[in-house]
Scaffold this active site. Sequence first.
Site, PDB file in Angstrom:
ATOM      1  N   GLU A   1      -9.483   7.952   1.481  1.00  0.00           N
ATOM      2  CA  GLU A   1      -9.599   6.500   1.581  1.00  0.00           C
ATOM      3  C   GLU A   1     -10.086   5.852   0.297  1.00  0.00           C
ATOM      4  OE1 GLU A   1     -12.230   5.715   4.887  1.00  0.00           O
ATOM      5  OE2 GLU A   1     -13.392   7.514   4.475  1.00  0.00           O
TER       6      GLU A   1
ATOM      7  N   ASP B   1      -9.363   1.486   4.536  1.00  0.00           N
ATOM      8  CA  ASP B   1     -10.160   1.456   3.313  1.00  0.00           C
ATOM      9  C   ASP B   1      -9.327   1.766   2.075  1.00  0.00           C
ATOM     10  OD1 ASP B   1     -12.715   0.569   3.888  1.00  0.00           O
ATOM     11  OD2 ASP B   1     -13.363   2.505   4.648  1.00  0.00           O
TER      12      ASP B   1
ATOM     13  N   HIS C   1     -14.116  -3.392  11.871  1.00  0.00           N
ATOM     14  CA  HIS C   1     -14.543  -2.425  12.883  1.00  0.00           C
ATOM     15  C   HIS C   1     -14.804  -3.070  14.236  1.00  0.00           C
ATOM     16  CE1 HIS C   1     -15.007   0.202   9.345  1.00  0.00           C
ATOM     17  NE2 HIS C   1     -14.635   1.109  10.224  1.00  0.00           N
TER      18      HIS C   1
ATOM     19  N   CYS D   1      -5.011   7.868  10.176  1.00  0.00           N
ATOM     20  CA  CYS D   1      -5.852   7.398  11.277  1.00  0.00           C
ATOM     21  C   CYS D   1      -6.252   5.934  11.091  1.00  0.00           C
ATOM     22  CB  CYS D   1      -7.093   8.271  11.434  1.00  0.00           C
ATOM     23  SG  CYS D   1      -8.139   8.305   9.986  1.00  0.00           S
TER      24      CYS D   1
END
Length: 568
Positions: A431, A455, A189, A502
Amino acid sequence: MISGVSVSKGISFGKALILKNEKIIINKKNISINDINKEIKIFLVNRDKSISQIKKIININKNKLNQNKENIFNSHIMILEDCEFEKEIIYLIKNQLISADYATSKIIKKQIKILKKIKNDYLKERINDIIDIGDRLLKNILKINIIDLSYINDKVIIVSKELTPSETAQLNLKNVLGFITEFGSVTSHTSIMARSLELPAIVNIYNITNKIKNNDFIILDAINNNIYINPDKNIINLIKKKKNIYIKKIQELKKIKKYPAITIDGYKVSLFSNICNTKDINNISKYGSEGIGLYRTEFLFMNRNNLPNVKEQYKTYKYISKKIPKKKITIRIMDIGGDKNISYLNIPKEENPFLGWRAIRILMDFKKILYTQLKAILLSSDFKNIRIMFPMITFIEEIKYLKYELNNIIKILIIKKKKIDKKIKIGIMIETPSASLIIKDIIKEIDFLSIGTNDLTQYILAVDRGNKLVSHLYNPLLPSVIKSIKKIIYEAHKQNKYVSICGELASYEKVTLLLLGMGLDEFSMNSSYIPYIKNIIRKNKFKNATKISNLVLKQITLKKIEKCIFNK
């Protein structure tokens, strides 16, 4: 020259600023009576120094600080100026004959212990203030250098072991030209934040904080994955030429921003943006994005000492909705946990946080956070361009629970005659392997879905993407991941449901035709990558993309898949 893993494109030139988190080691030795006044003076001088530092931060950044941040800094000053706080520390120095740092440490720990026992939520939130100010005061006493990431005044390239997502969000973008870290991956992230901020970044370089010194002149070439330390003029001129070529290429690609993402033979897809904050909105029109495919709202909860209330969240969501009223906006509910933490929530340390208490699991336990966020989103939805997305879904029961809570809030707001989208669209992130295996049944409960490939890959392969020992095994092109993605798209289309990706896979240029051929409806990525993906789509035929997809899906090894995609 040193090579690493480029996680955010760009080239920067600047001085190195080394960030090393020095440990606070407390001196627990007793002092003599003769040293009492000396230790009291050490405490008082550094208490005043800490107050001056905070006041300077407030004054220098008066126009930049929001009210919440200014209140946090003012509360820190109040703690330091508190007479009882001073008396207790001086009492310990005098009566227990201990050093200033040891006395300060003991009083800080004592105050935290008292606050933890209090059931009042507001007072519990003050724990983080005590921890922050305690660290600052102790570092000053122990002569440990303090660097506030938000208030770096020189043009620098940050070099660090690692940066957390919240630290990255604090960076002063006027002066931070990029960053280099020892740890990290393309899908961490922190890397995602770097791309959102359009900061050149290279990660995963062993021992980099010892290879570079403060004020070394650095070239950070995150196009070719190279770092140059104190290069000669020839290298500087060569990389400057490369940077100019890169800038020209971007400018050329921007020219197609007004055109649709449509293949030569007429197959159209949508290209959307992943955003982390309201500043990212400016990039929607800049790069020709069709809207927001993922708004990571967790960053709204970071760098503060308490939860944002309904009014604060409403202002943010409404601002975005008004800014792009004719474009679709997908707001993902707060996804905390894994490598994203919020200190004031007191999330316990877990052996494997990615398999632990995160995302929806936290929100279902903290109903107040869920309720507050859903209410704020609904109050912002009167333009009917907002839709809600829930992350980390594993069971159908979770979706039913979330829909039940959402419908209850909708009923309350209707009774109160609030203008809202009564039929707001609901989607989920796919995910987890659990969700992908029951996709046929899950689709019946929702309006749309988005595949979170970061993920999903991690969980399918049982690989912690942030663990250097196994991160080389992380690859979204492995057959199990590719076939899972295809199955999700296939089942969704059977029930006329829209599918987006995404995860970072959506921005990989070499994988664009594979995803296109698999029937993906929407690519959602960092805005700056949209021109590259659009260019590929517009230069190719859907017919050829389908052939590539069909060929890849027949392969059973990574090597053969890569040969189909990369012509290896």
